[in-house]
Design a protein around this motif. Structure first.
Motif, PDB file in Angstrom:
ATOM      1  N   ASP A 312      46.791 -21.498  -6.017  1.00  0.00           N
ATOM      2  CA  ASP A 312      45.670 -20.752  -6.599  1.00  0.00           C
ATOM      3  C   ASP A 312      45.116 -19.798  -5.536  1.00  0.00           C
ATOM      4  OD1 ASP A 312      43.503 -21.238  -9.094  1.00  0.00           O
ATOM      5  OD2 ASP A 312      42.656 -20.379  -7.254  1.00  0.00           O
ATOM      6  N   VAL A 313      44.932 -18.534  -5.939  1.00  0.00           N
ATOM      7  CA  VAL A 313      44.431 -17.530  -4.985  1.00  0.00           C
ATOM      8  C   VAL A 313      42.955 -17.841  -4.710  1.00  0.00           C
ATOM      9  CG1 VAL A 313      44.128 -15.053  -4.541  1.00  0.00           C
ATOM     10  CG2 VAL A 313      46.026 -15.862  -5.981  1.00  0.00           C
ATOM     11  N   ASP A 314      42.611 -17.772  -3.423  1.00  0.00           N
ATOM     12  CA  ASP A 314      41.228 -18.152  -3.044  1.00  0.00           C
ATOM     13  C   ASP A 314      40.265 -16.997  -3.297  1.00  0.00           C
ATOM     14  OD1 ASP A 314      42.212 -20.603  -2.198  1.00  0.00           O
ATOM     15  OD2 ASP A 314      42.659 -19.838  -0.156  1.00  0.00           O
ATOM     16  N   PHE A 316      39.264 -15.342  -5.695  1.00  0.00           N
ATOM     17  CA  PHE A 316      39.850 -14.179  -6.392  1.00  0.00           C
ATOM     18  C   PHE A 316      38.780 -13.409  -7.181  1.00  0.00           C
ATOM     19  CE2 PHE A 316      42.636 -12.261  -9.732  1.00  0.00           C
ATOM     20  CZ  PHE A 316      43.325 -11.424  -8.882  1.00  0.00           C
ATOM     21  N   LYS A 317      37.817 -14.119  -7.647  1.00  0.00           N
ATOM     22  CA  LYS A 317      36.728 -13.462  -8.395  1.00  0.00           C
ATOM     23  C   LYS A 317      36.072 -12.387  -7.519  1.00  0.00           C
ATOM     24  CE  LYS A 317      32.599 -14.618 -11.115  1.00  0.00           C
ATOM     25  NZ  LYS A 317      31.855 -13.511 -10.613  1.00  0.00           N
ATOM     26  N   ALA A 318      35.927 -12.764  -6.235  1.00  0.00           N
ATOM     27  CA  ALA A 318      35.295 -11.839  -5.295  1.00  0.00           C
ATOM     28  C   ALA A 318      36.138 -10.573  -5.127  1.00  0.00           C
ATOM     29  CB  ALA A 318      35.119 -12.534  -3.950  1.00  0.00           C
ATOM     30  N   ASN A 320      38.157  -9.265  -7.342  1.00  0.00           N
ATOM     31  CA  ASN A 320      37.926  -8.482  -8.573  1.00  0.00           C
ATOM     32  C   ASN A 320      36.589  -7.768  -8.512  1.00  0.00           C
ATOM     33  OD1 ASN A 320      40.189  -8.755 -10.128  1.00  0.00           O
ATOM     34  ND2 ASN A 320      39.521 -10.660 -11.092  1.00  0.00           N
ATOM     35  N   GLY A 328      42.802  -6.418  -8.193  1.00  0.00           N
ATOM     36  CA  GLY A 328      43.096  -7.859  -8.375  1.00  0.00           C
ATOM     37  C   GLY A 328      44.498  -8.033  -8.943  1.00  0.00           C
ATOM     38  N   LEU A 332      47.863 -10.028  -7.378  1.00  0.00           N
ATOM     39  CA  LEU A 332      48.682 -11.033  -8.086  1.00  0.00           C
ATOM     40  C   LEU A 332      50.158 -10.615  -8.080  1.00  0.00           C
ATOM     41  CD1 LEU A 332      46.386 -11.834 -11.170  1.00  0.00           C
ATOM     42  CD2 LEU A 332      46.679 -13.174  -9.093  1.00  0.00           C
ATOM     43  N   ARG A 351      53.588 -18.194 -13.618  1.00  0.00           N
ATOM     44  CA  ARG A 351      52.126 -18.022 -13.596  1.00  0.00           C
ATOM     45  C   ARG A 351      51.548 -19.043 -14.557  1.00  0.00           C
ATOM     46  NH1 ARG A 351      48.955 -12.447 -14.984  1.00  0.00           N
ATOM     47  NH2 ARG A 351      46.858 -13.125 -14.348  1.00  0.00           N
TER      48      ARG A 351
HETATM   49  N1  LIG Z   1      42.474  -8.900 -11.864  1.00  0.00           N
HETATM   50  C1  LIG Z   1      42.681 -10.001 -12.586  1.00  0.00           C
HETATM   51  N2  LIG Z   1      41.815 -10.984 -12.538  1.00  0.00           N
HETATM   52  C2  LIG Z   1      42.026 -12.117 -13.243  1.00  0.00           C
HETATM   53  C3  LIG Z   1      43.141 -12.262 -14.046  1.00  0.00           C
HETATM   54  N3  LIG Z   1      43.108 -13.485 -14.633  1.00  0.00           N
HETATM   55  C4  LIG Z   1      41.955 -14.098 -14.182  1.00  0.00           C
HETATM   56  N4  LIG Z   1      41.320 -13.264 -13.344  1.00  0.00           N
HETATM   57  C5  LIG Z   1      40.070 -13.506 -12.645  1.00  0.00           C
HETATM   58  O1  LIG Z   1      40.260 -14.479 -11.656  1.00  0.00           O
HETATM   59  C6  LIG Z   1      38.988 -15.025 -11.329  1.00  0.00           C
HETATM   60  C7  LIG Z   1      39.077 -16.488 -11.107  1.00  0.00           C
HETATM   61  O2  LIG Z   1      37.871 -16.876 -10.579  1.00  0.00           O
HETATM   62  P1  LIG Z   1      37.490 -18.316 -10.337  1.00  0.00           P
HETATM   63  O3  LIG Z   1      38.174 -19.256 -11.324  1.00  0.00           O
HETATM   64  O4  LIG Z   1      36.014 -18.423 -10.296  1.00  0.00           O
HETATM   65  O5  LIG Z   1      38.046 -18.701  -8.940  1.00  0.00           O
HETATM   66  P2  LIG Z   1      38.039 -17.931  -7.590  1.00  0.00           P
HETATM   67  O6  LIG Z   1      37.087 -16.830  -7.592  1.00  0.00           O
HETATM   68  O7  LIG Z   1      39.440 -17.562  -7.241  1.00  0.00           O
HETATM   69  O8  LIG Z   1      37.587 -19.023  -6.611  1.00  0.00           O
HETATM   70  P3  LIG Z   1      38.382 -20.268  -6.130  1.00  0.00           P
HETATM   71  O9  LIG Z   1      39.514 -20.491  -7.045  1.00  0.00           O
HETATM   72  O10 LIG Z   1      37.439 -21.373  -6.198  1.00  0.00           O
HETATM   73  O11 LIG Z   1      38.799 -19.906  -4.766  1.00  0.00           O
HETATM   74  C8  LIG Z   1      38.087 -14.612 -12.491  1.00  0.00           C
HETATM   75  O12 LIG Z   1      37.155 -13.650 -12.071  1.00  0.00           O
HETATM   76  C9  LIG Z   1      39.033 -14.037 -13.520  1.00  0.00           C
HETATM   77  O13 LIG Z   1      38.387 -12.976 -14.274  1.00  0.00           O
HETATM   78  C10 LIG Z   1      44.056 -11.185 -14.104  1.00  0.00           C
HETATM   79  O14 LIG Z   1      45.074 -11.218 -14.782  1.00  0.00           O
HETATM   80  N5  LIG Z   1      43.779 -10.078 -13.346  1.00  0.00           N
END
Ligand SMILES: Nc1nc2c(ncn2[C@@H]2O[C@H](COP(=O)(O)OP(=O)(O)OP(=O)(O)O)[C@@H](O)[C@H]2O)c(=O)[nH]1
Length: 433
Positions: A312-314, A316-318, A320, A328, A332, A351
């Motif tokens: 799982d990418v760490d 990742f929300k940040a 985005n 983002g 991926l 995935r």
């Molecule tokens: N750009 C992009 N973002 C995605 C996609 N699928 C999911 N996301 C985003 O990935 C993020 C996942 O966030 P979280 O589940 O909170 O986890 P995180 O921010 O990576 O934090 P941790 O997993 O706890 O490190 C969300 O903001 C989703 O909107 C995608 O296909 N593309």
């Protein structure tokens, strides 16, 4: 009408024609030579003068144009005779080949003291004949009773024999003493062998020699040859037809193969598409189904180890939030390409959803799966993601244990991943063995 019926009809016609050729052979091959000896040319009248007799033969005028002659047999010769000879050709040595002839028909009127008439079919053969000696041609003879003054006589060639006096006189060896008709030069009509003295009157209207155009053996050979040729033509036709049909069938098969190949490749494309994540090119959840089933089967039947790595990418929300969704996506895609570059052909990368991935490692022990996870963790951490800079990922590793199902395996890996996140991210955690 189909081909089979047409062939049957043709065969029937041929069989009928063959039967006609065999049974109607007499009629089909019949050849008749007609002699109407009213002229004096090619005719010789003779008496027994050359044998020391004094019989004279005279030609008479006949109102119907028939050949008429008379003679008076007298006692000058102990065996008096007279007769007439018709030459069949101008040449005295080159006659007609009548070896395939069977019958001679005579329309002859006879009145006289004798009860019978003799007919000679004279054959020239250089083995015993010379042109200068008229009696050197073979005397194929038949004698018949000519009791009524007007008559029609049919004489079979089979009834002719060679005159004994001639065989004796010409000293003919036994091998040449049989009747011969292959080079007939003349036909003679002579008074009978009773040799009674007195007047003899002959009127010859017509002679017919009846025979076959070809010999029976030749005729049968011709029929066999015609059949053989027809069979050959038929076989040739069948071979050409079958070759054409075969070529056409092959062409169609080839077309079918090409269409099938096209459909196959298209359906494979669609299948791959259905199992692939459109953004990253990694497999999707459906895509790993087969590999997971296979891994489970191998574990159960051959005890081959089966491990998975959840990633799982760490934060990742940040990413985005800070750089936008497109950036983002790019992260991926890059991570996916990086992982693909460093895994084995038997490993399957998919995935799992959002920014979460799973690596299915068949025939892989926990240690090795952990090793792979650490390697990937380092590679990602070292990767430069352009304006985003560094990105990290966390990993949870689990191996299938005895009696466990796939569900438990994924839960264990998920739990380990959760632990990795909890313990600070950018790290690998292994599920309890
Ligand atoms: N750009 C992009 N973002 C995605 C996609 N699928 C999911 N996301 C985003 O990935 C993020 C996942 O966030 P979280 O589940 O909170 O986890 P995180 O921010 O990576 O934090 P941790 O997993 O706890 O490190 C969300 O903001 C989703 O909107 C995608 O296909 N593309």
């Amino acid at each position: 009408m189909n081909n089979k019926m047409r062939l049957e009809k043709a065969l029937l016609v041929l069989v009928c024609l063959t039967a006609l050729a065999i049974f109607g052979q007499d009629w089909l091959l019949r050849e008749t030579v007609v002699l109407e000896p009213h002229s004096q040319s090619n005719v010789r009248l003779y008496g027994d003068a050359i044998a020391g007799g004094a019989t004279q033969t005279q030609l008479l005028e006949n109102p119907d144009g028939a050949l008429q002659w008379r003679c008076d047999l007298n006692a000058g010769n102990p065996y008096p005779y007279c007769g007439m000879e018709i030459f069949l050709t101008q040449s005295r040595s080159q006659g007609l080949d009548m070896s395939d002839y069977r019958t001679v028909r005579l329309w002859l009127d006879y009145e006289g003291t004798n009860k019978s008439v003799r007919v000679f079919l004279r054959n020239f053969d250089p083995r015993y004949s010379t042109v200068s000696d008229n009696i050197s041609t073979k005397y194929n003879q038949v004698e018949f009773a000519a009791s009524s003054p007007q008559g029609f006589y049919e004489l079979s060639f089979g009834d002719f024999f060679v005159a004994n006096w001639w065989l004796r006189e010409k000293d003919i060896p036994p091998n040449l003493s049989h009747p011969q008709f292959d080079n007939l030069v003349s036909i003679e009509i002579q008074s009978g062998s009773t040799h009674r003295l007195g007047e003899q009157n002959f009127t010859l209207h017509r002679i017919e020699l009846i025979g076959q155009r070809y010999g029976t053996a030749d005729w049968y050979l011709a029929i066999i040859i015609v059949w053989a040729l027809l069979v050959l033509v038929f076989l040739l036709y069948r071979v050409l037809r079958l070759t054409g049909e075969l070529r056409e069938r092959k062409r169609r098969e080839q077309e079918l193969i090409e269409v099938n190949a096209l459909l196959d490749s298209r359906s494979r494309e669609l299948e791959t598409l259905a199992k692939t994540d459109s953004l990253t090119g990694a497999f999707n959840r459906q895509g790993i189904e087969e590999a997971v089933k296979q891994g489970l089967w191998e574990w159960r039947h051959s005890r081959k180890p089966f491990s998975i790595v959840m990633m799982d990418v760490d934060h990742f929300k940040a990413v985005n939030d800070q750089y936008g969704h497109a950036a983002g996506d790019l992260v991926l895609t890059k991570i996916s390409a990086l992982v693909h570059e460093h895994i084995r052909a038997t490993d399957l990368f998919a995935r799992w959803g959002g920014e979460e991935f799973v690596l299915v490692c068949r025939n892989t022990r926990m240690n090795y799966a952990e090793h792979v996870a650490r390697k990937l963790k380092d590679l990602i951490a070292q990767q430069d993601f352009a304006e985003i800079g560094r990105v990290t990922a966390s990993f949870g590793v689990a191996s299938l244990k005895g009696g466990e199902g796939v569900d438990a395996l994924f839960k264990a890996a998920d739990k380990a991943l959760y632990l990795a996140k909890e313990r600070g991210r950018n790290r690998v955690e292994v599920a309890p063995r």
